[in-house]
Write a protein that holds these residues in place. Structure first.
Motif, PDB file in Angstrom:
ATOM      1  N   LEU A 193      15.654   3.439   5.079  1.00 38.14           N
ATOM      2  CA  LEU A 193      15.579   4.211   5.455  1.00 38.14           C
ATOM      3  C   LEU A 193      15.422   4.690   7.165  1.00 38.14           C
ATOM      4  N   ASP A 194      15.366   5.947   7.663  1.00 31.06           N
ATOM      5  CA  ASP A 194      16.155   6.099   9.201  1.00 31.06           C
ATOM      6  C   ASP A 194      15.062   5.294  10.246  1.00 31.06           C
ATOM      7  N   SER A 195      13.695   5.194   9.847  1.00 36.54           N
ATOM      8  CA  SER A 195      12.506   4.735  10.794  1.00 36.54           C
ATOM      9  C   SER A 195      11.665   3.761  10.385  1.00 36.54           C
ATOM     10  N   MET A 196      10.625   2.903  11.412  1.00 31.54           N
ATOM     11  CA  MET A 196       9.700   2.959  10.731  1.00 31.54           C
ATOM     12  C   MET A 196       8.718   4.257  10.506  1.00 31.54           C
ATOM     13  N   SER A 197       9.008   5.145  11.655  1.00 32.76           N
ATOM     14  CA  SER A 197       7.875   6.333  11.158  1.00 32.76           C
ATOM     15  C   SER A 197       7.903   6.978   9.730  1.00 32.76           C
ATOM     16  N   VAL A 198       9.344   6.836   9.540  1.00 33.37           N
ATOM     17  CA  VAL A 198       9.592   7.747   8.554  1.00 33.37           C
ATOM     18  C   VAL A 198       9.209   6.508   6.768  1.00 33.37           C
ATOM     19  N   ALA A 199       8.965   5.402   7.310  1.00 36.00           N
ATOM     20  CA  ALA A 199       9.019   4.881   6.512  1.00 36.00           C
ATOM     21  C   ALA A 199       7.288   4.861   5.988  1.00 36.00           C
ATOM     22  N   PHE A 200       6.472   4.559   7.159  1.00 33.10           N
ATOM     23  CA  PHE A 200       4.879   5.101   7.501  1.00 33.10           C
ATOM     24  C   PHE A 200       4.989   6.244   6.717  1.00 33.10           C
ATOM     25  N   ARG A 201       5.499   7.242   7.340  1.00 34.69           N
ATOM     26  CA  ARG A 201       4.958   8.443   6.788  1.00 34.69           C
ATOM     27  C   ARG A 201       5.245   8.360   4.830  1.00 34.69           C
ATOM     28  N   GLU A 202       6.641   8.275   4.614  1.00 39.22           N
ATOM     29  CA  GLU A 202       6.724   7.709   2.569  1.00 39.22           C
ATOM     30  C   GLU A 202       5.710   7.162   2.089  1.00 39.22           C
ATOM     31  N   LEU A 203       5.287   5.776   2.905  1.00 37.77           N
ATOM     32  CA  LEU A 203       4.530   5.551   2.052  1.00 37.77           C
ATOM     33  C   LEU A 203       3.219   5.461   2.070  1.00 37.77           C
ATOM     34  N   TRP A 204       2.477   6.855   3.472  1.00 35.24           N
ATOM     35  CA  TRP A 204       0.951   7.124   3.354  1.00 35.24           C
ATOM     36  C   TRP A 204       0.811   8.044   2.089  1.00 35.24           C
ATOM     37  N   HIS A 205       1.963   8.925   2.171  1.00 31.79           N
ATOM     38  CA  HIS A 205       2.201   9.778   1.689  1.00 31.79           C
ATOM     39  C   HIS A 205       2.290   9.692  -0.166  1.00 31.79           C
ATOM     40  N   GLU A 206       3.024   8.974  -0.735  1.00 36.67           N
ATOM     41  CA  GLU A 206       2.719   7.722  -1.421  1.00 36.67           C
ATOM     42  C   GLU A 206       1.383   7.167  -1.967  1.00 36.67           C
ATOM     43  N   GLU A 207       1.236   6.553  -0.977  1.00 37.81           N
ATOM     44  CA  GLU A 207      -0.179   5.398  -1.571  1.00 37.81           C
ATOM     45  C   GLU A 207      -2.002   5.671  -0.349  1.00 37.81           C
ATOM     46  N   LYS A 208      -1.597   6.279   0.437  1.00 37.59           N
ATOM     47  CA  LYS A 208      -2.782   6.778   0.928  1.00 37.59           C
ATOM     48  C   LYS A 208      -3.286   5.170   1.148  1.00 37.59           C
ATOM     49  N   LEU A 209      -4.732   4.789   0.867  1.00 36.54           N
ATOM     50  CA  LEU A 209      -5.360   3.837   1.846  1.00 36.54           C
ATOM     51  C   LEU A 209      -5.047   2.513   1.047  1.00 36.54           C
ATOM     52  N   ASN A 210      -4.343   2.930   0.059  1.00 36.72           N
ATOM     53  CA  ASN A 210      -3.721   2.210  -0.748  1.00 36.72           C
ATOM     54  C   ASN A 210      -2.733   0.440  -0.650  1.00 36.72           C
ATOM     55  N   CYS A 211      -1.778   1.666   0.443  1.00 37.90           N
ATOM     56  CA  CYS A 211      -1.031   0.814   0.387  1.00 37.90           C
ATOM     57  C   CYS A 211      -1.064  -0.666   1.931  1.00 37.90           C
ATOM     58  N   PHE A 212      -2.663  -0.656   2.062  1.00 41.03           N
ATOM     59  CA  PHE A 212      -3.180  -2.263   2.561  1.00 41.03           C
ATOM     60  C   PHE A 212      -3.449  -2.716   1.181  1.00 41.03           C
ATOM     61  N   PHE A 213      -2.956  -2.541   0.128  1.00 44.67           N
ATOM     62  CA  PHE A 213      -3.235  -3.679  -1.420  1.00 44.67           C
ATOM     63  C   PHE A 213      -2.145  -3.711  -1.748  1.00 44.67           C
ATOM     64  N   LYS A 214      -0.896  -2.953  -1.876  1.00 41.87           N
ATOM     65  CA  LYS A 214      -0.024  -3.092  -2.619  1.00 41.87           C
ATOM     66  C   LYS A 214       0.749  -4.213  -2.214  1.00 41.87           C
ATOM     67  N   GLY A 215       0.788  -4.625  -3.770  1.00 40.56           N
ATOM     68  CA  GLY A 215       1.703  -6.343  -3.615  1.00 40.56           C
ATOM     69  C   GLY A 215       0.661  -7.308  -2.850  1.00 40.56           C
ATOM     70  N   LEU A 216      -0.343  -6.673  -2.552  1.00 41.91           N
ATOM     71  CA  LEU A 216      -1.374  -7.756  -1.876  1.00 41.91           C
ATOM     72  C   LEU A 216      -1.385  -9.605  -2.652  1.00 41.91           C
ATOM     73  N   SER A 217      -1.468  -8.904  -3.675  1.00 46.94           N
ATOM     74  CA  SER A 217      -2.033  -9.986  -4.658  1.00 46.94           C
ATOM     75  C   SER A 217      -0.928 -11.161  -4.154  1.00 46.94           C
ATOM     76  N   ALA A 218       0.367 -10.472  -4.528  1.00 48.34           N
ATOM     77  CA  ALA A 218       1.263 -11.275  -4.787  1.00 48.34           C
ATOM     78  C   ALA A 218       1.359 -12.122  -2.754  1.00 48.34           C
ATOM     79  N   ARG A 219       1.404 -11.638  -2.911  1.00 47.47           N
ATOM     80  CA  ARG A 219       1.435 -11.732  -1.158  1.00 47.47           C
ATOM     81  C   ARG A 219       0.352 -12.709  -0.825  1.00 47.47           C
ATOM     82  N   LEU A 220      -1.025 -12.522  -0.838  1.00 49.80           N
ATOM     83  CA  LEU A 220      -1.836 -13.647  -0.868  1.00 49.80           C
ATOM     84  C   LEU A 220      -2.076 -14.569  -1.268  1.00 49.80           C
TER      85      LEU A 220
END
Length: 320
Positions: A261-288
């Motif tokens: 992707l081109d920039s962080m803001s693009v990546a954040f927008r895409e992520l937010w658009h796709e996941e909304k608040l879920n972005c705080f938990f995506k892949g989180l169990s694996a990370r924890l």
């Protein structure tokens, strides 16, 4: 006193108390062993973060089973050799961390400040060395996903050919050449800013929390509890806290590097658009799981090695 609580022991073994010729080889060995054991978690985490919603894997266990079924154990070690270059950056990381602490110590800084600033600087140096290898190794990790994705998604943006029996080394060289051809040297630092923004605060917070939890645990634990054990638990708790706080940043970093992707803001927008608040938990169990296991083992290795490498004159002041 022998019976009473002996507070004279050294809680943090500082840089100038150690024999470096013992410390460095042992520290490289220890970080290599930890990486070997925990690498599959990194592969699983990356594949979970990069997928669209839950197209391919339902979660951590599902991901592990699918990779194992289609590729066996080697599938869980995709990108391992490139990523093991991190051992070199690990040496720079620890030297920077300890060195900065040492300088701050002479300036009279408190131990939380030393941990925070030292952790941040260490990460800055480490990331600068590691990002190019990270970019290649993440491309190598996700090459395996297309097999499970069917035609759902093209997760091979570089169009690398990877057929069975083709050595990982060659695939990695191809990835490197292709990035160079498309983006020149800048391509290897794709997501560098995102990496710094994810890892520098991450590392600074982790060391600060590590010392904070260590002090608290030390206050509430009875005297017979092993000091090394307290440090390992403090490391895991620090890992948990930091991971939860920095999860969205980590996803953005992984996506920037893999989806190009081109920039962080693009990546954040895409992520937010796709996941909304879920972005705080995506892949989180694996990370924890990864972060708790990782923090525990790294601290176990790091603090044990410091105890082994400490100069004779301090040996009697060290508690295990």
């Amino acid at each position: 006193g022998v019976g009473g609580r002996n507070d004279a022991f050294i809680r943090t073994i500082e840089w100038d108390m150690m024999n470096k010729t013992k410390f460095f080889p042992l520290s490289m060995l220890s970080s290599f062993s930890v990486r070997c054991c925990l690498f599959p978690l990194t592969v699983i985490k990356t594949q979970l973060q990069v997928q669209h919603k839950s197209d391919i894997y339902k979660g951590m266990i599902d991901c592990a089973m699918k990779i194992y079924r289609s590729e066996g154990v080697p599938g869980l070690y995709r990108g391992f050799w490139i990523s093991s270059v991190q051992i070199v950056s690990g040496v720079f990381y620890i030297s920077t961390y300890e060195g900065v602490r040492h300088i701050l110590n002479d300036l009279g800084a408190g131990h939380r400040t030393k941990a925070l600033v030292g952790g941040g600087c260490a990460s800055l140096v480490g990331q600068t060395i590691i990002v190019p290898f990270d970019v290649i190794s993440q491309h190598a990790m996700v090459l395996g996903m297309s097999a499970h994705a069917g035609s759902k998604a093209d997760i091979n943006p570089l169009g690398i050919k990877s057929w069975p029996g083709r050595s990982r080394f060659h695939v990695s060289l191809d990835i490197g050449r292709e990035i160079m051809r498309r983006d020149g040297l800048r391509g290897f630092y794709r997501g560098y800013t995102a990496s710094l923004m994810a890892y520098v605060p991450n590392s600074a917070m982790w060391w600060a929390f590590y010392h904070l939890y260590q002090d608290e645990l030390y206050r509430i634990c009875p005297y017979w509890v092993s000091h090394l054990f307290i440090q390992c638990v403090a490391g895991s708790l620090g890992g948990f806290t930091t991971t939860i706080l920095t999860n969205p940043l980590d996803i953005v970093r992984a996506r920037l590097q893999v989806h190009r992707l081109d920039s962080m803001s693009v990546a954040f927008r895409e992520l937010w658009h796709e996941e909304k608040l879920n972005c705080f938990f995506k892949g989180l169990s694996a990370r924890l799981v990864q972060s708790a296991a990782f923090s525990f083992s790294i601290i176990l290795g790091y603090e044990t090695i410091k105890r082994i490498a400490v100069d004779e004159q301090y040996k009697h002041l060290i508690r295990w």
